[in-house]
Design a protein around this motif. Structure first.
Motif, PDB file in Angstrom:
ATOM      1  N   GLY A 252      -5.648 -10.541   9.141  1.00 24.19           N
ATOM      2  CA  GLY A 252      -6.069 -10.560   7.749  1.00 24.19           C
ATOM      3  C   GLY A 252      -6.508 -11.934   7.289  1.00 24.19           C
TER       4      GLY A 252
ATOM      5  N   LYS B  73      -6.050  -6.395   3.462  1.00 27.27           N
ATOM      6  CA  LYS B  73      -5.793  -5.114   4.150  1.00 27.27           C
ATOM      7  C   LYS B  73      -4.348  -5.161   4.630  1.00 27.27           C
TER       8      LYS B  73
ATOM      9  N   THR C 256      -1.593  -6.498  11.680  1.00 26.50           N
ATOM     10  CA  THR C 256      -2.493  -6.360  10.534  1.00 26.50           C
ATOM     11  C   THR C 256      -2.545  -7.661   9.731  1.00 26.50           C
TER      12      THR C 256
ATOM     13  N   SER D 280       0.874  -1.184   0.000  1.00 26.66           N
ATOM     14  CA  SER D 280       0.000   0.000   0.000  1.00 26.66           C
ATOM     15  C   SER D 280       0.907   1.230   0.000  1.00 26.66           C
TER      16      SER D 280
END
Lengths: 323, 247
Positions: A189, B246, A185, A75
């Motif tokens: 996930g 994510k 995270t 990202s």
């Protein structure tokens, strides 16, 4: 340059007589900081030059494994954060070289020692980064281990090193939290992301325990370093502290550690036997990436030579014009 | 109007991301430690600009969010300048490209800071400060390289020759409706300022301005060099391997 003025040493006591040594030790014992122009035993100077420059080299070589993922960060936020982190490491390298220079050896000479293979850097960077989760694991574990080692260095007897470490530690602890947050995270996930995180922990755990160096029974440098208050805790003490702090964090992530003997005993997480043969082999040069890491540093140095020469030539021309 | 505006934002965001990505490829391999830190700063500025522009484009309906725009569009949907996707080459190519681009973007962002669109004006005001620093850094290096050693002069001149055919694309017309509405400046109007900057720096660098020549084009229409596909394949690999992930 600030540090070059210090390259010419004071004559000082011509022989390291017992009086001078005693006065030096008394200052150390009184927790006074030793500064660049103060008299110091040659062995103290050598030990610190070695330690600080190895630390600087580690920061610079350490940019490579993480740099490997900047172009693939998944990202834009992660890409910017990773780039900033790797840049911080370059910054640490820069001011650690500056701290080492205050002891009388120029950065060029220190870099030469790295490139020729005479100087060491942390062996952890000879392991490959194989997935995005490795970026999380490095922040959480490698930076976590580095902090355990480095927090006591903020009180190191040598002033410039101690002061550099205060800033380094602040940034490292931010990196460590950032790494843990990447792991968190991933663990929240998809199955594939969680598997990636577990795989990273499996590969990095043991090499991280080796980062604290050989067991106390086998360490060559500890005794003098402890007496001079360069080092304040033994390798084994710091390793245990790291394991005690890290295992609960890993369990919170829902991950398992690759150590069937890991168990809580008398308030400490006791761990299985470390493969010291692997440690010695990697330190001696036979790790997965020793040759590649050094080759990458050499290539950057050699390919950048014409740029550095141009800058010097240009500066000389401007000086002549101004004269 | 909204599509037009999104198109503008995406063009400028793609420019910033693609060049930022290229600069980030230097990490760990720069010619000096000081320059290592500087190149990372430049890359961070550009990635930051891209994020702000993508986020605004997403708000205007161009996509879900900044990451879907960066990671889930293919090369034919990217509308960046070809100049910015070329491989880094040696340090001279990297610096010359940054210089040629920043010499355009500095006046572009300055003009865009007066945009009728307040969001774009705010992004431009910040980007202009960064572009001014990028221009200064690149110009200082180009002068050092041009007026340094014989080798650095030769490399700097070769870099300019290599990149020159890609400079025309910067001046291709912006969306006429947006220009007429004072949303963004018309690039052709910035050519004179660009010429002045380029000529002054090249003179100080003892470098020659390459002869006018045929100019490459196509980036704004999604027709790229062979290099962008490879760059995006690397950049998007993790994100695309985990749809819906994510991070």
């Amino acid at each position: 340059m600030y540090s070059q003025a210090l390259n010419t040493r004071d004559a000082g006591p011509s022989a390291e007589d017992a009086d001078a040594l005693a006065r030096f030790q008394a200052r150390i014992d009184a927790e006074e900081k030793i500064e660049p122009n103060d008299w110091m035993p040659e062995a103290y100077r050598r030990t610190l030059t070695r330690q600080i420059s190895q630390h600087a080299h580690s920061e610079i070589v350490g940019m490579l494994p993480e740099g490997n993922w900047i172009t693939r960060a998944p990202s834009l936020r992660r890409k910017a954060a990773l780039l900033a982190k790797v840049q911080d490491e370059g910054g640490h390298g820069l001011y650690l070289y500056a701290a080492a220079e205050t002891l009388g050896t120029a950065r060029e000479e220190l870099v030469e020692q790295l490139l020729s293979g005479r100087a060491k850097y942390s062996s952890i960077f000879n392991y490959p980064t194989l997935s995005w989760a490795d970026i999380g694991a490095i922040g959480w574990l490698v930076d976590g281990a580095a902090i355990m080692n480095q927090i006591p260095l903020c009180r190191c007897s040598y002033g410039p090193y101690a002061r550099a470490m205060i800033r380094v530690c602040k940034e490292e602890s931010f990196h460590q939290r950032q790494g843990y947050e990447i792991m968190l995270t991933l663990c929240r996930g998809t199955e594939a992301q969680k598997a990636m995180a577990q795989d990273a922990l499996n590969r990095w755990w043991w090499p991280c325990l080796m980062m604290f160096g050989p067991p106390d029974t086998a360490s060559q440098h500890s005794d003098a370093s402890m007496k001079w208050k360069i080092k304040r805790f033994t390798n084994d003490d710091l390793r245990q502290k790291f394991v005690d702090a890290t295992v609960p964090q890993g369990l919170h992530l829902g991950l398992t550690f690759p150590d069937p003997e890991l168990r809580l005993e008398d308030g400490h997480w006791r761990f299985g036997a470390i493969d010291w043969d692997e440690f010695k082999r990697v330190v001696a040069g036979d790790g997965p990436l020793n040759r590649e890491r050094l080759a990458a540093r050499k290539a950057a140095h050699e390919e950048g030579a014409w740029v550095r020469e141009a800058a010097l030539a240009f500066a000389a021309k401007r000086r002549r014009k101004a004269a | 109007m909204s599509d037009r505006f999104s198109g503008l934002l995406l063009r400028r965001a793609d420019d910033a991301l693609v060049l930022g990505h290229r600069l980030s490829e230097w990490t760990g391999h720069a010619p000096s430690l000081e320059e290592e830190l500087a190149l990372a700063n430049l890359a961070l500025d550009l990635i930051g600009q891209a994020r702000a522009l993508y986020a605004l484009a997403a708000e205007k309906g161009a996509g879900e969010d900044e990451d879907s725009l960066a990671y889930l569009r293919g090369d034919r949907e990217y509308t960046n300048l070809l100049l910015l996707e070329l491989p880094n080459g040696d340090f001279a190519v990297t610096i010359a490209r940054l210089f040629l681009y920043a010499a355009f973007m500095d006046p572009f962002w300055r003009a865009a800071a007066g945009s009728r669109d307040r969001d774009l004006a705010a992004i431009a005001a910040k980007a202009e400060k960064e572009a001014a620093y990028h221009l200064r850094h690149a110009a200082e290096w180009l002068i050092r390289l041009g007026d340094g050693t014989e080798e650095s002069h030769r490399r700097a001149q070769a870099a300019l020759e290599r990149l020159w055919p890609y400079t025309g694309e910067m001046f291709e017309p912006e969306d006429e409706v947006l220009v007429a509405a004072d949303v963004c400046p018309e690039p052709a109007g910035l050519r004179e300022a660009w010429n002045r900057t380029v000529d002054a720096v090249l003179a100080e660098a003892t470098l020659s301005r390459p002869a006018e020549c045929w100019m490459q084009s196509g980036g704004r229409a999604g027709r790229h060099t062979e290099h962008l596909g490879h760059m995006l394949a690397v950049m998007q690999s993790v994100a695309r391997a985990h749809p819906g992930g994510k991070w």
